[in-house]
Every structure is written in structure tokens, then in C-alpha cells.
Motif scaffolding. Structure first.
Motif, PDB file in Angstrom:
ATOM      1  N   GLY A 100     -57.528  82.803 -26.846  1.00 45.81           N
ATOM      2  CA  GLY A 100     -57.807  84.195 -26.516  1.00 45.81           C
ATOM      3  C   GLY A 100     -58.949  84.810 -27.287  1.00 45.81           C
ATOM      4  O   GLY A 100     -59.758  85.543 -26.697  1.00 45.81           O
ATOM      5  N   PRO A 101     -59.077  84.570 -28.599  1.00 48.98           N
ATOM      6  CA  PRO A 101     -60.172  85.224 -29.330  1.00 48.98           C
ATOM      7  C   PRO A 101     -61.534  84.867 -28.756  1.00 48.98           C
ATOM      8  O   PRO A 101     -61.991  83.725 -28.861  1.00 48.98           O
ATOM      9  N   ALA A 102     -62.169  85.862 -28.109  1.00 49.87           N
ATOM     10  CA  ALA A 102     -63.476  85.685 -27.461  1.00 49.87           C
ATOM     11  C   ALA A 102     -63.504  84.453 -26.570  1.00 49.87           C
ATOM     12  O   ALA A 102     -64.532  83.789 -26.444  1.00 49.87           O
ATOM     13  N   ALA A 103     -62.383  84.171 -25.916  1.00 50.07           N
ATOM     14  CA  ALA A 103     -62.300  82.964 -25.082  1.00 50.07           C
ATOM     15  C   ALA A 103     -63.093  83.092 -23.795  1.00 50.07           C
ATOM     16  O   ALA A 103     -63.459  82.077 -23.188  1.00 50.07           O
ATOM     17  N   GLY A 104     -63.360  84.323 -23.370  1.00 49.25           N
ATOM     18  CA  GLY A 104     -64.076  84.547 -22.120  1.00 49.25           C
ATOM     19  C   GLY A 104     -63.200  85.243 -21.107  1.00 49.25           C
ATOM     20  O   GLY A 104     -62.065  84.836 -20.859  1.00 49.25           O
ATOM     21  N   LEU A 105     -63.729  86.308 -20.509  1.00 49.82           N
ATOM     22  CA  LEU A 105     -62.976  87.085 -19.527  1.00 49.82           C
ATOM     23  C   LEU A 105     -63.263  86.552 -18.124  1.00 49.82           C
ATOM     24  O   LEU A 105     -63.845  87.236 -17.277  1.00 49.82           O
TER      25      LEU A 105
END
Length: 274
Positions: A100-105
């Protein structure tokens, strides 16, 4: 059952290495990295997991990110993957995974969450991997079990559990944990850690110095690091929230997220029974 978060409640449950310990026995943590321009959040989580005691920490990176990350880490390992099925295969040797941390939206992150849910790894799901399920939160809940952990701030919480905060934070956290069927960490001034069994812990050493970018990524890494070592998810989240806030409180003004992982050894040493 409600209780305040204090070391006596979980201190005896912290995982410490025995005399015959080796790195694999101390737990294997994976952290899923995002696109090449947004690798910092995953690196923060990975370093925090390593400092929390996990014996082996691996950044699972899309190919384009691996070349960026590799020169920026030392004890943390880097493993490229291309696509959700490859991530599923890469994860097989890990006890817990943070995603999840800055994994991509984008839908690739959704596919990655689904792939990880098919493994035996316990999941810590944060940030982008929460926001992507807005309007389809049941799709996420169907993937989870009681050992997984969601770590939303209030905005992310509202996206997953619309309207629940209207009944107050404690009631909302408890209902969210029951609905999702897993541990929910509702971050804020008084962070709440709720389990699907009705237990809830309230953090009482929160620090305003945590109001800076990246500190939530560090918290996710600490939780993942403790879970990877065999600590039960609710206890790991409870301990991690206190340790995380204590690290910030001891640093004070000027804190940035990068400062937090390297403050963990002193706090853990103060809790070590030996």
C-alpha cells in the motif's frame, strides 16, 4: 474489551531471538514497492520492519523500480516481479507482507492485493491499497482473514467504511473490525487498534510530531516486522503503535519519517527483558 496501550499489556508478548536464532527464524517480511518515482514509502516501511526485528526483509519491486531501489538499500533485499502472478510466486517464502505505501492508485495494486491474499502471508494493508477499494470495500473484506491488518487514517477509513465515524471513533473502529473480519488500526491523535473479536486498545502516548509525510509507512513496517516474527496481529499492531509514537515523542521537533526507524533499537532495548 477496552484498554489503554501501555507496555505491560504487550511487553511480555514481544518476540525476542533465542540463543540459536538465525535470520530466517526471526521472520521474513516483504514490502511491495510502487512505481520508480515513488519508492520512498516502501523503503521506509522495509527499514522499519528490519529495525523491528524481522530477520529478512525484501522489497518486492516492479522491474522499473528495482533499478532505482537497489542502490538505495543495504541490508534490505530487492526482488523484481512483473505482474500479480509473479508477485504471488515471489511471496511464497515470506511470513508477512506490507502493501500500500505509494503502491500506485491503479488496478495493478488491486490485482497485487488479490494475489497476496491467495498466499499464507499475513497482510498489512495501508494507504493506496486501501483507497483503491472505495465503493467496493466488500471486495477487499472478502480477501481478508482475522490475521490481516488494515491501517487507515480517518480519510481512508471513511472511504472503506462510509458513515461509520458518525457513531464515534471507538464504536466505528470496533464495527469496522467486525465488518472487515480483521484487525483495524484507526490512526489519529488517539490511535485505536480494534480486533474482530471485540477487543480494542487506545493509544495514550500519541505525538503531534508524527504529523509529517511517511510516518504511517513506518508504522506499517513496524507492524509487519513484528507479525513476521510470530507476534499475533492484534498484539503486534498494539505494540507497534506505542513504539512508533514513543519514537516520535523522544525525538520531538524537526522529526521526519526517516528519523523513526533508527530510533527503534533504543526503545526495544528498554523493553527487552534480558
Amino acid at each position: 474489551m477496552k484498554s489503554a496501550i501501555q507496555p505491560p499489556a504487550w511487553k511480555a508478548l514481544l518476540p525476542w531471538p533465542g540463543p540459536d536464532a538465525h535470520k530466517h527464524a526471526r521472520g521474513r517480511l516483504g514490502v511491495v514497492c510502487g512505481p520508480p518515482t515513488r519508492t520512498g514509502a516502501a523503503r521506509l516501511a522495509a527499514r522499519a520492519g528490519l529495525r523491528a526485528g524481522a530477520g529478512v526483509v525484501t522489497l518486492l519491486c516492479p522491474p522499473g523500480s528495482a533499478a532505482v531501489v537497489a542502490p538505495a538499500v543495504e541490508a534490505v533485499m530487492v526482488q523484481p516481479f512483473e505482474g500479480a502472478q509473479a508477485l504471488f510466486q515471489a511471496r511464497q517464502a515470506m511470513d508477512a507482507v506490507v502493501i500500500g505505501p505509494a503502491a500506485g492508485l491503479d488496478e495493478a495494486t488491486v490485482d497485487n492485493v488479490r494475489a497476496l491474499a491467495r498466499t499464507r502471508a499475513m497482510l498489512v494493508i495501508d494507504a493506496d491499497a486501501l483507497s483503491l477499494f472505495e465503493g467496493r470495500s466488500q471486495d477487499l473484506f472478502d480477501l481478508l482473514d482475522a490475521h490481516d491488518v488494515l491501517t487507515p487514517h480517518e480519510g481512508e477509513f471513511q472511504r472503506l467504511f462510509p458513515g461509520l465515524l458518525d457513531q464515534g471513533r471507538e464504536a466505528a473502529a470496533l464495527q469496522a473490525a467486525r465488518t472487515a473480519g480483521c484487525v483495524v488500526v484507526l490512526k489519529g491523535r488517539e490511535t485505536l487498534v480494534a480486533g474482530p473479536d471485540g477487543r480494542i486498545h487506545i493509544n495514550d502516548n500519541g505525538s503531534p510530531w508524527l504529523a509529517t509525510a511517511g510516518t504511517g509507512d513506518v508504522l506499517a513496517g513496524i507492524i509487519g516486522g513484528l507479525i513476521a516474527q510470530g507476534m499475533a496481529s492484534l498484539d503486534a499492531a498494539t505494540a507497534a503503535v506505542w513504539i512508533h509514537a514513543e519514537a516520535a515523542r523522544g525525538f520531538g521537533p524537526g522529526l521526519i519519517a526517516e528519523d523513526l526507524p533508527d530510533r527503534l533499537p533504543a526503545i526495544l532495548a528498554s523493553l527487552y527483558p534480558g
